[in-house]
Write an enzyme that holds these catalytic residues in place. Structure first.
Site, PDB file in Angstrom:
ATOM      1  N   ASP A   1     -27.325 -40.075  56.654  1.00 53.76           N
ATOM      2  CA  ASP A   1     -27.272 -39.304  55.520  1.00 53.76           C
ATOM      3  C   ASP A   1     -26.169 -38.248  55.635  1.00 53.76           C
ATOM      4  O   ASP A   1     -25.857 -37.960  56.782  1.00 53.76           O
ATOM      5  CB  ASP A   1     -28.524 -38.678  55.237  1.00 53.76           C
ATOM      6  CG  ASP A   1     -29.621 -39.348  54.477  1.00 53.76           C
ATOM      7  OD1 ASP A   1     -29.160 -40.578  53.955  1.00 53.76           O
ATOM      8  OD2 ASP A   1     -30.607 -39.142  54.624  1.00 53.76           O
TER       9      ASP A   1
ATOM     10  N   LYS B   1     -25.863 -38.673  49.867  1.00 56.86           N
ATOM     11  CA  LYS B   1     -25.876 -38.348  48.581  1.00 56.86           C
ATOM     12  C   LYS B   1     -25.478 -36.784  48.310  1.00 56.86           C
ATOM     13  O   LYS B   1     -25.651 -36.084  49.142  1.00 56.86           O
ATOM     14  CB  LYS B   1     -27.498 -38.227  47.992  1.00 56.86           C
ATOM     15  CG  LYS B   1     -28.124 -39.556  48.133  1.00 56.86           C
ATOM     16  CD  LYS B   1     -29.487 -39.513  47.926  1.00 56.86           C
ATOM     17  CE  LYS B   1     -30.436 -40.364  48.969  1.00 56.86           C
ATOM     18  NZ  LYS B   1     -31.680 -39.761  49.260  1.00 56.86           N
TER      19      LYS B   1
ATOM     20  N   MET C   1     -34.459 -27.601  49.214  1.00 58.68           N
ATOM     21  CA  MET C   1     -33.396 -28.110  47.999  1.00 58.68           C
ATOM     22  C   MET C   1     -33.669 -26.801  46.931  1.00 58.68           C
ATOM     23  O   MET C   1     -33.559 -27.371  45.648  1.00 58.68           O
ATOM     24  CB  MET C   1     -33.902 -29.375  47.626  1.00 58.68           C
ATOM     25  CG  MET C   1     -33.733 -30.346  48.490  1.00 58.68           C
ATOM     26  SD  MET C   1     -34.435 -32.121  48.066  1.00 58.68           S
ATOM     27  CE  MET C   1     -36.038 -32.069  48.636  1.00 58.68           C
TER      28      MET C   1
HETATM   29  C1  LIG Z   1     -33.504 -34.325  51.081  1.00 57.27           C
HETATM   30  S1  LIG Z   1     -34.250 -32.635  51.922  1.00 57.27           S
HETATM   31  C2  LIG Z   1     -34.634 -33.426  53.339  1.00 57.27           C
HETATM   32  C3  LIG Z   1     -35.715 -32.731  54.174  1.00 57.27           C
HETATM   33  C4  LIG Z   1     -35.742 -33.262  55.496  1.00 57.27           C
HETATM   34  N1  LIG Z   1     -36.363 -34.727  55.769  1.00 57.27           N
HETATM   35  C5  LIG Z   1     -36.489 -32.617  56.547  1.00 57.27           C
HETATM   36  O1  LIG Z   1     -37.634 -32.929  57.021  1.00 57.27           O
HETATM   37  O2  LIG Z   1     -36.014 -31.269  56.952  1.00 57.27           O
HETATM   38  C6  LIG Z   1     -32.908 -31.799  52.399  1.00 57.27           C
HETATM   39  C7  LIG Z   1     -33.144 -30.278  52.211  1.00 57.27           C
HETATM   40  O3  LIG Z   1     -33.796 -29.755  53.430  1.00 57.27           O
HETATM   41  C8  LIG Z   1     -33.338 -28.541  53.774  1.00 57.27           C
HETATM   42  N2  LIG Z   1     -32.769 -28.584  55.051  1.00 57.27           N
HETATM   43  C9  LIG Z   1     -32.376 -29.520  55.864  1.00 57.27           C
HETATM   44  N3  LIG Z   1     -31.785 -29.034  57.127  1.00 57.27           N
HETATM   45  C10 LIG Z   1     -31.456 -27.762  56.761  1.00 57.27           C
HETATM   46  C11 LIG Z   1     -30.780 -26.636  57.629  1.00 57.27           C
HETATM   47  N4  LIG Z   1     -30.444 -27.172  58.733  1.00 57.27           N
HETATM   48  N5  LIG Z   1     -30.802 -25.474  57.129  1.00 57.27           N
HETATM   49  C12 LIG Z   1     -31.536 -25.211  55.846  1.00 57.27           C
HETATM   50  N6  LIG Z   1     -32.050 -26.049  55.265  1.00 57.27           N
HETATM   51  C13 LIG Z   1     -32.227 -27.205  55.762  1.00 57.27           C
HETATM   52  C14 LIG Z   1     -32.652 -28.006  52.610  1.00 57.27           C
HETATM   53  O4  LIG Z   1     -33.247 -27.429  51.769  1.00 57.27           O
HETATM   54  C15 LIG Z   1     -32.199 -29.314  52.182  1.00 57.27           C
HETATM   55  O5  LIG Z   1     -31.725 -29.206  50.805  1.00 57.27           O
END
Ligand SMILES: C[S@@+](CC[C@H](N)C(=O)[O-])C[C@H]1O[C@@H](n2cnc3c(N)ncnc32)[C@H](O)[C@@H]1O
Length: 498
Positions: free
Chosen positions: A268, A290, A403
């Site tokens: 991803d 995406k 998100m």
């Molecule tokens: C589709 S979700 C996936 C979440 C992922 N499966 C998890 O457990 O962290 C994506 C969201 O995770 C958050 N996110 C993931 N990595 C991040 C990071 N390093 N810093 C801030 N937000 C993060 C953001 O809100 C982003 O829009």
């Protein structure tokens, strides 16, 4: 070679430890773990001795060394007092007749050598007839690392690296091989046996054991024995792996191991470049990320792509940001795998809430501020949220919003409307855990404007609740914003759709 590495069988053999310090307790523990019976000569024992396993095989037989204690011993370990054993003065004599610890140790070593009993004096290689290596214990598999006493720290560091490479379940794989040894001997010709076992250990059988699927592993091994070396079991399998929030240091050992053996990586947008760089170099890479309102590859297509790749016999690594089961659609992907009978395993990752909050210095729960935590998605559908606001907008709860960058103003408004005070502390964190991390704090009324002014880039995570106040005191991570790496922006990602 300065030393010949050998492995001693000490089961039910008698050994002597001279010294009662904490270090002496650790040496006694090693001997006990190897099944030895251990006599200790020391004026007193450090409390660490009380916690040793197999205590019935340990006895303190004297308060100082005397040559008679060497009778019937197969190994001797001497530890000069490095710390006072419980309640006794430091440097208590090891040898009744000689109060000087240094010469006492030499006298004991000399006495043991004179009787051809292997002797080790801690931290004194010159007095040793054997030295103790750093050990990676995956019994019955043992790896011993030694620097010949010249640089124990280096040996320990090497051991730590090896620890990450050898799965904890290696011993179980060896035990499986041992259970099947006789059957393989009967069924496979001697000249083919070695190739057969190599094939087994390189086949999915090993991965099945490492992921706790021993019954499946045995069934495969049975089939391989039945068909001899000709049997070809498909290596096709899917590893659904959480890569954590972006910082490669936060990968799990299992994730790293599978990343290094997969044939194809399906990843991803949230998976950072440094993490991709750690995957097997010659693995095929397929990007299915995406972007907002632009699904590069529709989810159904990703699900079927995983099935197809595994059926082609490829070890397929589905690498996802954070944890695959938290806003990661991991559930849907493995549902399709189950429907198509494709074997898989799931490797959890550090979810953004846990990783990002830690690196922002915001504990998600706290006795005084928050007794629960809710993970919610701030993804807007037709400009509204599909949310159980009553369960979420609570004063004693921390709310973590994934998100949520685009919907931040509406989110803050809704939280106030559903009962939270307007001055409830809130933070938004960009690129948590990475060198480009930025943390903006405010409250439910000020945060949207502050975030806009800061020009934050996704991915971002929003944390709402009184715990945010703690950041002032507990913030510890100082991202090196000016470092070269920071300018490369490891996660140049748009906010993600669920
Ligand atoms: C589709 S979700 C996936 C979440 C992922 N499966 C998890 O457990 O962290 C994506 C969201 O995770 C958050 N996110 C993931 N990595 C991040 C990071 N390093 N810093 C801030 N937000 C993060 C953001 O809100 C982003 O829009």
């Amino acid at each position: 070679m300065n030393y010949l590495p050998i492995f001693l069988d000490l089961r039910d053999r008698h050994c002597l430890v001279v010294g009662g310090s904490e270090t002496a307790a650790r040496k006694a523990e090693l001997l006990l773990r190897a099944g030895a019976r251990v006599d200790v000569a020391a004026p007193a024992l450090h409390e660490g001795f009380a916690r040793l396993p197999h205590a019935d095989h340990l006895s303190r037989v004297a308060d100082a060394f005397s040559p008679a204690l060497l009778d019937g011993k197969d190994a001797v370990i001497v530890v000069e007092d490095d710390a006072p054993a419980g309640g006794t003065p430091a440097g208590a004599p090891l040898l009744r007749s000689d109060p000087s610890a240094a010469s006492a140790a030499k006298a004991i070593a000399d006495a043991a050598r004179a009787r051809h009993i292997p002797v080790n004096v801690a931290d004194k290689p010159a007095l040793c007839s054997f030295i103790l290596p750093s050990i990676i214990d995956r019994s019955p598999i043992m790896v011993a690392v030694s620097s010949g006493g010249e640089s124990p720290v280096l040996a320990r560091m090497l051991r730590a690296r090896l620890e990450t490479l050898v799965p904890a379940a290696y011993g179980r794989l060896s035990a499986l091989a041992s259970r099947y040894k006789d059957r393989v001997r009967e069924a496979i010709k001697p000249e083919q046996r070695r190739a057969f076992w190599e094939k087994v250990f390189l086949s999915p059988v090993a991965e099945m054991v490492f992921s706790g699927r021993d019954v499946e592993a045995e069934a495969q091994l049975d089939a391989m024995i039945k068909d001899g070396a000709e049997h070809d079991i498909s290596r096709g399998e899917v590893y659904l792996v959480g890569a954590g929030p972006g910082n490669p240091d936060l990968l799990t050992f299992r994730a790293l191991r599978l990343m290094q053996q997969a044939d194809v990586i399906v990843y991803d947008r949230l998976v950072s470049q440094p993490i991709l760089d750690m995957c097997r170099r010659d693995a095929e890479r397929i990007y299915v990320g995406k972007e907002r309102d632009d699904h590069a590859v529709p989810q159904e297509e990703i699900n079927l792509m995983l099935v197809r790749l595994a059926k082609e016999g490829k070890r397929t690594l589905r690498l996802k940001g954070g944890d695959p089961f938290i806003f990661g659609r991991g559930g849907e992907e493995i549902e399709t795998l189950v429907e198509h009978g494709v074997p898989f395993q799931v490797v959890p990752g550090i979810t953004a809430a846990a990783g990002v909050a830690s690196y922002a210095g915001i504990p998600l729960t706290h006795r005084d501020y928050a007794q629960s935590v809710a993970f919610v998605t701030g993804h807007l559908k037709e400009n509204t949220f599909n949310m159980n606001w009553e369960g979420i907008a609570r004063h004693d709860q921390t709310i973590v919003i994934y998100m949520g960058l685009k919907g931040l103003p509406l989110l803050c408004e809704a939280l106030i409307k559903h009962g939270l005070n307007a001055d409830t502390p809130a933070a938004i964190i960009q690129h948590g855990t990475l060198p480009t991390q930025r943390v903006i704090t405010g409250d439910l009324t000020t945060l949207p404007a502050l975030a806009e002014q800061a020009g934050l880039k996704a991915p971002t995570l929003i944390i709402v609740g009184n715990v945010v106040k703690l950041r002032e005191k507990l913030g510890w991570f100082q991202p090196e914003l000016h470092s070269e790496q920071a300018h490369r922006t490891p996660l140049e990602a748009a906010d993600h759709l669920p």
